[in-house]
Design an enzyme around this catalytic site. Structure first.
Site, PDB file in Angstrom:
ATOM      1  CG  HIS A 287      43.391  42.115  48.961  1.00  0.00           C
ATOM      2  ND1 HIS A 287      42.351  41.240  48.756  1.00  0.00           N
ATOM      3  CD2 HIS A 287      42.835  43.268  49.416  1.00  0.00           C
ATOM      4  CE1 HIS A 287      41.214  41.848  49.079  1.00  0.00           C
ATOM      5  NE2 HIS A 287      41.478  43.083  49.478  1.00  0.00           N
ATOM      6  CG  ASP A 299      37.665  43.824  48.977  1.00  0.00           C
ATOM      7  OD1 ASP A 299      38.886  44.026  48.917  1.00  0.00           O
ATOM      8  OD2 ASP A 299      37.084  43.496  50.014  1.00  0.00           O
ATOM      9  CD  GLU A 333      42.594  42.935  53.130  1.00  0.00           C
ATOM     10  OE1 GLU A 333      42.423  43.952  53.808  1.00  0.00           O
ATOM     11  OE2 GLU A 333      41.652  42.240  52.745  1.00  0.00           O
ATOM     12  CD  GLU A 334      38.863  40.631  51.952  1.00  0.00           C
ATOM     13  OE1 GLU A 334      38.647  41.000  53.115  1.00  0.00           O
ATOM     14  OE2 GLU A 334      38.600  41.335  50.956  1.00  0.00           O
ATOM     15  CG  ASP A 361      42.000  46.519  49.880  1.00  0.00           C
ATOM     16  OD1 ASP A 361      41.023  46.162  49.190  1.00  0.00           O
ATOM     17  OD2 ASP A 361      42.269  46.014  50.988  1.00  0.00           O
ATOM     18  CG  HIS A 433      33.799  41.881  52.728  1.00  0.00           C
ATOM     19  ND1 HIS A 433      34.250  41.976  54.035  1.00  0.00           N
ATOM     20  CD2 HIS A 433      34.871  42.219  51.956  1.00  0.00           C
ATOM     21  CE1 HIS A 433      35.515  42.358  54.056  1.00  0.00           C
ATOM     22  NE2 HIS A 433      35.916  42.523  52.809  1.00  0.00           N
TER      23      HIS A 433
HETATM   24 ZN    ZN Z   1      40.165  44.471  50.219  1.00  0.00          ZN
END
Ligand code: ZN
Length: 481
Positions: A287, A299, A333-334, A361, A433
């Site tokens: 993503h 990520d 995606e998130e 991912d 994140h």
């Molecule tokens: Zn991800």
């Protein structure tokens, strides 16, 4: 017993020549020996690859954070399309993806009574804002989502609900993530329904840094979003200690964030054409969006880079594989797999053409395990792919399912066969994140192993004689992840 009698019956039918086509059963999908020899070359080339590093470095340096719907979202899409073109992908195009746009402007928080201590926290995606100037309220603490569920509205109304979920443990397979992310995704809506003023939880991460982990939450239809934030692990420890010592405890939250209309982004698609013209392809990618706190290196810049580099290596072979390799840089995606869901919807009718999918991912560390969800007569082909990956240290769990990855889960749900290449996530959930998701966490040797694994797996799947069972609704009930 039953099988034996069935075979006896089939043999009888065969003998009489009544139903030869039926008696033959489904032909097994195979991987040609010649393709396995080429895979050895790809494996060696992948281990020397520099392209994945170059792409990861460039995306995280020239653009950086890529929150869905932000100015960098468009820049990243332009970057991706330009990279596909520069690398000689045969087809480059976009498919629109629409979603509600969420923005973060500023955030802060503190314990204000009975002690005064600043808290390192971050708003969750889809969090509502606090009133201008902040919100101060007493804490209602719960040990779990179930305890919150069981609470009366009176115990929660007007308070800041805190769910003290346990700290994530360090695991190669990230097994605890599901438990924590369930609290994150469901807790705020549940608290809002009971009249809470706001919601905080312990970050879903395994580190001991003062870097809170964001992540998406969602509110049920008709529920007005309340402010919702994650505390860093040390700050959650502090709040736990203060709560143990004395009550009541009050917090102040000041979150300026919220939804701001609809946004239309896009999935960016680059394809390496196969030598056959049947329209069949192997689906891969990652993503393109990221959270805004770090630069989205693990990520998921690395996932985009690994799969693009693998497809590019395959394109350099003297002969193209039978089927095309399609790399999708998925949108948003998130905040809820919007790009993957849009792709599944757009391609649902011709899902059989997507012979199998494998997405990256879960960071940039070494791939340790292969699992797959395919039709039974294709299992032998997966066995051969697994054997080709064994020298790279990849084990094979033939009993476990594999959807192909997060964005591909929606595509798998409408009938695409899935191949999951599981990375070692023992470092991943320290930085996932957070502001610490940056380029220095990517280890080039492990990144190269990923490129080698993807190049081999994608190439062999593209060369397979026979399919993997993709068909509308084929794997609707296997519960793969
Ligand atoms: Zn991800």
């Amino acid at each position: 017993m039953r099988l034996a009698s069935l075979f006896a019956g089939l043999s009888a039918l065969l003998a009489t020549g009544l139903a030869p086509a039926f008696a033959a059963g489904p032909a097994a999908t195979t991987i040609p020996d010649r393709a396995l020899a080429t895979a050895e070359t790809l494996r060696a080339q992948g281990l020397k690859d520099d392209l994945a590093w170059t792409l990861t470095e460039d995306l995280t340096t020239s653009i950086g954070p890529r929150l869905a719907g932000s100015a960098n979202d468009l820049k990243a899409r332009e970057w991706m399309a330009a990279r596909f073109r520069a690398l000689g992908f045969d087809t480059v195009r976009t498919e629109p993806v629409s979603y509600p746009k969420w923005v973060r402007r500023s955030e802060s928080g503190a314990i204000v009574a009975p002690v005064a201590q600043t808290l390192a926290l971050t708003a969750l995606g889809n969090s509502g804002p606090t009133p201008k100037g902040g919100l101060t309220a007493e804490v209602a603490a719960f040990a779990s989502l179930e305890a919150l569920q069981a609470a009366t509205d009176a115990a929660v109304r007007g308070k800041i609900v805190y769910v003290a979920n346990p700290r994530m443990s360090v695991r190669v397979d990230g097994a605890d993530y599901g438990k924590g992310s369930r609290v994150r995704s469901r807790g705020p809506s549940l608290a809002a329904q009971k009249g809470a003023a706001a919601f905080v939880l312990r970050s879903v991460g395994s580190d001991n840094n003062r870097t809170p982990h964001t992540g998406v939450t969602s509110f049920a239809d008709g529920v007005t979003p309340i402010p919702a934030a994650a505390l860093s692990n040390p700050d959650a420890d502090l709040l736990d200690t203060v709560l143990r010592r004395s009550a009541p405890v009050s917090l102040r939250l000041d979150l300026d964030c919220g939804l701001e209309g609809e946004y239309t982004g896009a999935n960016v698609i680059g394809e390496i054409s196969g030598r056959d013209d049947a329209g069949e392809y192997v689906l891969t990618g990652g993503h393109l969006d990221s959270w805004d706190l770090g630069t989205g290196a693990i990520d998921d810049a690395s996932g985009i880079a690994i799969t693009t580099a693998a497809a590019h290596l395959i394109a350099q072979l003297p002969e193209r594989p039978r089927r095309s390799i399609r790399v999708v840089a998925f949108a948003n995606e998130e905040a809820g797999l919007y790009g993957g869901k849009a792709y599944a919807e757009n391609h649902r009718a011709e899902i059989a053409k997507a012979v199998i999918g494998a997405e990256s991912d879960a960071g940039a560390d070494r791939i340790v395990k292969l699992t797959a969800t395919v039709k039974p007569s294709a299992r032998g082909a997966i066995d051969r792919i697994a054997a080709a990956l064994a020298p790279l240290g990849v084990t094979y769990d033939a009993a476990a399912p594999g959807s192909g990855g997060s964005d591909l889960s929606a595509v798998h749900a409408v009938g695409m066969a899935g191949l999951s290449l599981h990375q070692d996530t023992s470092r991943y959930f320290e930085w996932h994140h957070t502001a610490n998701d940056t380029l220095d966490k990517v280890d080039i040797e492990q990144l190269r192993q990923n490129v080698a694994v993807y190049a081999v797996a994608l190439y062999l799947a593209a060369e397979a004689e026979g399919d993997f069972g993709s068909a509308p609704g084929a794997f609707a009930k296997d519960g793969a992840n």
